[in-house]
Design a protein around this motif. Structure first.
Motif, PDB file in Angstrom:
ATOM      1  N   LYS A  96       0.892  -1.832   0.224  1.00  0.00           N
ATOM      2  CA  LYS A  96      -0.135  -0.153   0.196  1.00  0.00           C
ATOM      3  C   LYS A  96       1.314   1.014  -0.153  1.00  0.00           C
ATOM      4  CE  LYS A  96      -4.204  -2.004   2.520  1.00  0.00           C
ATOM      5  NZ  LYS A  96      -5.051  -1.728   3.461  1.00  0.00           N
ATOM      6  N   ILE A  97       2.005   1.232   0.879  1.00  0.00           N
ATOM      7  CA  ILE A  97       3.108   2.232   0.907  1.00  0.00           C
ATOM      8  C   ILE A  97       3.519   3.209  -0.352  1.00  0.00           C
ATOM      9  CG2 ILE A  97       5.049   3.372   1.657  1.00  0.00           C
ATOM     10  CD1 ILE A  97       4.099   1.691   4.403  1.00  0.00           C
ATOM     11  N   LYS A  98       3.979   1.434  -1.376  1.00  0.00           N
ATOM     12  CA  LYS A  98       4.855   2.102  -2.395  1.00  0.00           C
ATOM     13  C   LYS A  98       3.703   1.818  -3.719  1.00  0.00           C
ATOM     14  CE  LYS A  98       7.040  -0.901  -6.175  1.00  0.00           C
ATOM     15  NZ  LYS A  98       7.548  -2.672  -6.288  1.00  0.00           N
ATOM     16  N   ASP A  99       2.520   1.627  -3.486  1.00  0.00           N
ATOM     17  CA  ASP A  99       1.335   2.342  -4.222  1.00  0.00           C
ATOM     18  C   ASP A  99       1.210   3.410  -4.320  1.00  0.00           C
ATOM     19  OD1 ASP A  99       0.954  -0.596  -5.468  1.00  0.00           O
ATOM     20  OD2 ASP A  99      -0.564  -1.197  -4.153  1.00  0.00           O
ATOM     21  N   ARG A 100       0.902   4.237  -2.889  1.00  0.00           N
ATOM     22  CA  ARG A 100       1.141   5.634  -2.615  1.00  0.00           C
ATOM     23  C   ARG A 100       1.885   6.614  -3.176  1.00  0.00           C
ATOM     24  NH1 ARG A 100      -2.360   2.317  -1.912  1.00  0.00           N
ATOM     25  NH2 ARG A 100      -4.842   2.941  -0.322  1.00  0.00           N
ATOM     26  N   GLU A 101       3.097   6.156  -2.725  1.00  0.00           N
ATOM     27  CA  GLU A 101       4.643   6.835  -3.303  1.00  0.00           C
ATOM     28  C   GLU A 101       4.448   6.603  -5.097  1.00  0.00           C
ATOM     29  OE1 GLU A 101       7.690   4.747  -1.445  1.00  0.00           O
ATOM     30  OE2 GLU A 101       7.147   5.429   0.741  1.00  0.00           O
ATOM     31  N   SER A 102       3.936   5.916  -5.576  1.00  0.00           N
ATOM     32  CA  SER A 102       3.789   5.674  -6.522  1.00  0.00           C
ATOM     33  C   SER A 102       3.007   6.803  -7.191  1.00  0.00           C
ATOM     34  CB  SER A 102       3.973   4.869  -7.784  1.00  0.00           C
ATOM     35  OG  SER A 102       5.117   4.066  -7.379  1.00  0.00           O
ATOM     36  N   LYS A 103       1.942   6.482  -6.914  1.00  0.00           N
ATOM     37  CA  LYS A 103       1.123   7.960  -7.218  1.00  0.00           C
ATOM     38  C   LYS A 103       1.554   8.985  -6.916  1.00  0.00           C
ATOM     39  CE  LYS A 103      -3.721   8.805  -6.765  1.00  0.00           C
ATOM     40  NZ  LYS A 103      -5.332   8.027  -6.138  1.00  0.00           N
ATOM     41  N   ILE A 104       1.558   9.027  -6.196  1.00  0.00           N
ATOM     42  CA  ILE A 104       2.131  10.795  -5.239  1.00  0.00           C
ATOM     43  C   ILE A 104       3.839  10.789  -6.360  1.00  0.00           C
ATOM     44  CG2 ILE A 104       3.384  12.637  -3.664  1.00  0.00           C
ATOM     45  CD1 ILE A 104       2.411  10.428  -2.173  1.00  0.00           C
ATOM     46  N   LYS A 105       4.623  10.282  -6.636  1.00  0.00           N
ATOM     47  CA  LYS A 105       5.738  10.506  -8.067  1.00  0.00           C
ATOM     48  C   LYS A 105       5.245  10.857  -9.055  1.00  0.00           C
ATOM     49  CE  LYS A 105       9.153   7.457  -5.170  1.00  0.00           C
ATOM     50  NZ  LYS A 105       9.704   6.698  -5.176  1.00  0.00           N
ATOM     51  N   ALA A 106       3.954  10.394  -9.879  1.00  0.00           N
ATOM     52  CA  ALA A 106       3.168  10.104 -10.620  1.00  0.00           C
ATOM     53  C   ALA A 106       3.133  11.723 -11.428  1.00  0.00           C
ATOM     54  CB  ALA A 106       2.631   8.912 -11.168  1.00  0.00           C
ATOM     55  N   ALA A 107       2.230  11.819  -9.914  1.00  0.00           N
ATOM     56  CA  ALA A 107       1.348  13.542 -10.340  1.00  0.00           C
ATOM     57  C   ALA A 107       2.616  14.552 -10.016  1.00  0.00           C
ATOM     58  CB  ALA A 107       1.167  13.441  -8.293  1.00  0.00           C
ATOM     59  N   MET A 108       4.099  13.696  -9.145  1.00  0.00           N
ATOM     60  CA  MET A 108       5.120  15.162  -9.134  1.00  0.00           C
ATOM     61  C   MET A 108       5.808  15.384 -10.349  1.00  0.00           C
ATOM     62  SD  MET A 108       6.321  14.609  -5.037  1.00  0.00           S
ATOM     63  CE  MET A 108       7.891  16.018  -5.681  1.00  0.00           C
ATOM     64  N   GLY A 109       5.662  14.228 -11.284  1.00  0.00           N
ATOM     65  CA  GLY A 109       7.233  14.341 -12.492  1.00  0.00           C
ATOM     66  C   GLY A 109       8.257  14.742 -12.762  1.00  0.00           C
ATOM     67  N   ALA A 110       8.305  16.357 -13.115  1.00  0.00           N
ATOM     68  CA  ALA A 110       9.780  16.483 -12.821  1.00  0.00           C
ATOM     69  C   ALA A 110      10.174  17.195 -11.312  1.00  0.00           C
ATOM     70  CB  ALA A 110      10.555  17.678 -14.011  1.00  0.00           C
ATOM     71  N   HIS A 111       8.675  17.447 -10.505  1.00  0.00           N
ATOM     72  CA  HIS A 111       8.941  18.463  -9.560  1.00  0.00           C
ATOM     73  C   HIS A 111       9.522  17.778  -8.267  1.00  0.00           C
ATOM     74  CE1 HIS A 111       6.275  21.943 -10.684  1.00  0.00           C
ATOM     75  NE2 HIS A 111       5.754  20.739 -12.123  1.00  0.00           N
ATOM     76  N   GLU A 112      10.562  18.364  -7.536  1.00  0.00           N
ATOM     77  CA  GLU A 112      11.331  18.202  -6.784  1.00  0.00           C
ATOM     78  C   GLU A 112      10.239  18.044  -5.055  1.00  0.00           C
ATOM     79  OE1 GLU A 112      14.537  19.514  -6.520  1.00  0.00           O
ATOM     80  OE2 GLU A 112      16.153  17.870  -7.940  1.00  0.00           O
ATOM     81  N   GLU A 113       9.447  19.793  -4.784  1.00  0.00           N
ATOM     82  CA  GLU A 113       8.379  19.454  -4.382  1.00  0.00           C
ATOM     83  C   GLU A 113       7.041  19.477  -4.441  1.00  0.00           C
ATOM     84  OE1 GLU A 113      10.284  23.341  -2.287  1.00  0.00           O
ATOM     85  OE2 GLU A 113      11.791  22.413  -1.761  1.00  0.00           O
ATOM     86  N   ALA A 114       6.237  19.624  -3.619  1.00  0.00           N
ATOM     87  CA  ALA A 114       4.869  18.979  -3.781  1.00  0.00           C
ATOM     88  C   ALA A 114       4.253  20.146  -2.851  1.00  0.00           C
ATOM     89  CB  ALA A 114       4.398  18.180  -3.700  1.00  0.00           C
ATOM     90  N   SER A 115       3.535  20.622  -2.509  1.00  0.00           N
ATOM     91  CA  SER A 115       2.473  21.558  -1.598  1.00  0.00           C
ATOM     92  C   SER A 115       1.456  21.368  -1.194  1.00  0.00           C
ATOM     93  CB  SER A 115       3.122  22.642  -1.494  1.00  0.00           C
ATOM     94  OG  SER A 115       2.264  23.512  -2.569  1.00  0.00           O
ATOM     95  N   VAL A 116       0.759  21.711  -0.164  1.00  0.00           N
ATOM     96  CA  VAL A 116      -0.192  21.372   0.653  1.00  0.00           C
ATOM     97  C   VAL A 116      -0.393  22.975   0.855  1.00  0.00           C
ATOM     98  CG1 VAL A 116      -2.371  20.293   2.021  1.00  0.00           C
ATOM     99  CG2 VAL A 116      -0.254  18.997   0.704  1.00  0.00           C
ATOM    100  N   GLY A 117      -1.694  23.920   0.478  1.00  0.00           N
ATOM    101  CA  GLY A 117      -1.490  24.932   0.982  1.00  0.00           C
ATOM    102  C   GLY A 117      -0.658  25.843   1.724  1.00  0.00           C
ATOM    103  N   GLY A 118       0.519  25.582  -0.005  1.00  0.00           N
ATOM    104  CA  GLY A 118       1.252  27.005   0.149  1.00  0.00           C
ATOM    105  C   GLY A 118       2.332  26.112   0.862  1.00  0.00           C
ATOM    106  N   VAL A 119       2.307  24.658   1.883  1.00  0.00           N
ATOM    107  CA  VAL A 119       3.211  24.604   2.960  1.00  0.00           C
ATOM    108  C   VAL A 119       3.914  22.599   1.772  1.00  0.00           C
ATOM    109  CG1 VAL A 119       4.031  23.332   4.919  1.00  0.00           C
ATOM    110  CG2 VAL A 119       1.992  25.236   4.405  1.00  0.00           C
TER     111      VAL A 119
END
Length: 116
Positions: free
Chosen positions: A49-72
């Motif tokens: 489950k952890i691997k699946d969620r990490e893959s989903k987040i990495k796919a959304a991030m693409g080439a970005h090195e940081e991702a934020s929620v509400g500016g944080v």
């Protein structure tokens, strides 16, 4: 006065214990074994489950090195250079150096066998 130097004995690797007959586990230890099997099964499921969620987040991030929620910033995924020794190449090209740097130790590997 002549200074003397003590020479330490070279450390020796202990030899493994000789095999003996298997230990018959008591009821408490049998219960611990069943619980350990169940916990490992739960861990395997959680790891997937952890691997699946990490893959989903990495796919959304693409080439970005940081991702934020509400500016944080909540997630970072940064590239880094890793250097490692190619042991096969070292042994092929410099066998004496590879042998001189080799360390040996006896280890005990804990394995749970079967599905009992």
């Amino acid at each position: 006065m002549v200074a003397t130097r003590k020479v330490a004995k070279a450390a020796t690797t202990p030899t493994p214990a000789r095999p003996v007959a298997p230990l018959a586990l008591d009821r408490n230890t049998q219960r611990a074994l069943r619980e350990l099997r169940a916990l490992r099964a739960d861990r395997d499921e959680l790891d997937q489950k952890i691997k699946d969620r990490e893959s989903k987040i990495k796919a959304a991030m693409g080439a970005h090195e940081e991702a934020s929620v509400g500016g944080v910033v909540q997630v970072t995924w940064k590239a880094a250079l890793r250097q490692s020794m190619d042991q096969t190449k070292l042994k092929e090209n410099y066998p004496d150096a590879a042998a001189a740097c080799m360390k040996q130790a006896y280890v005990r590997t804990f394995k749970i066998l079967g599905d009992a």
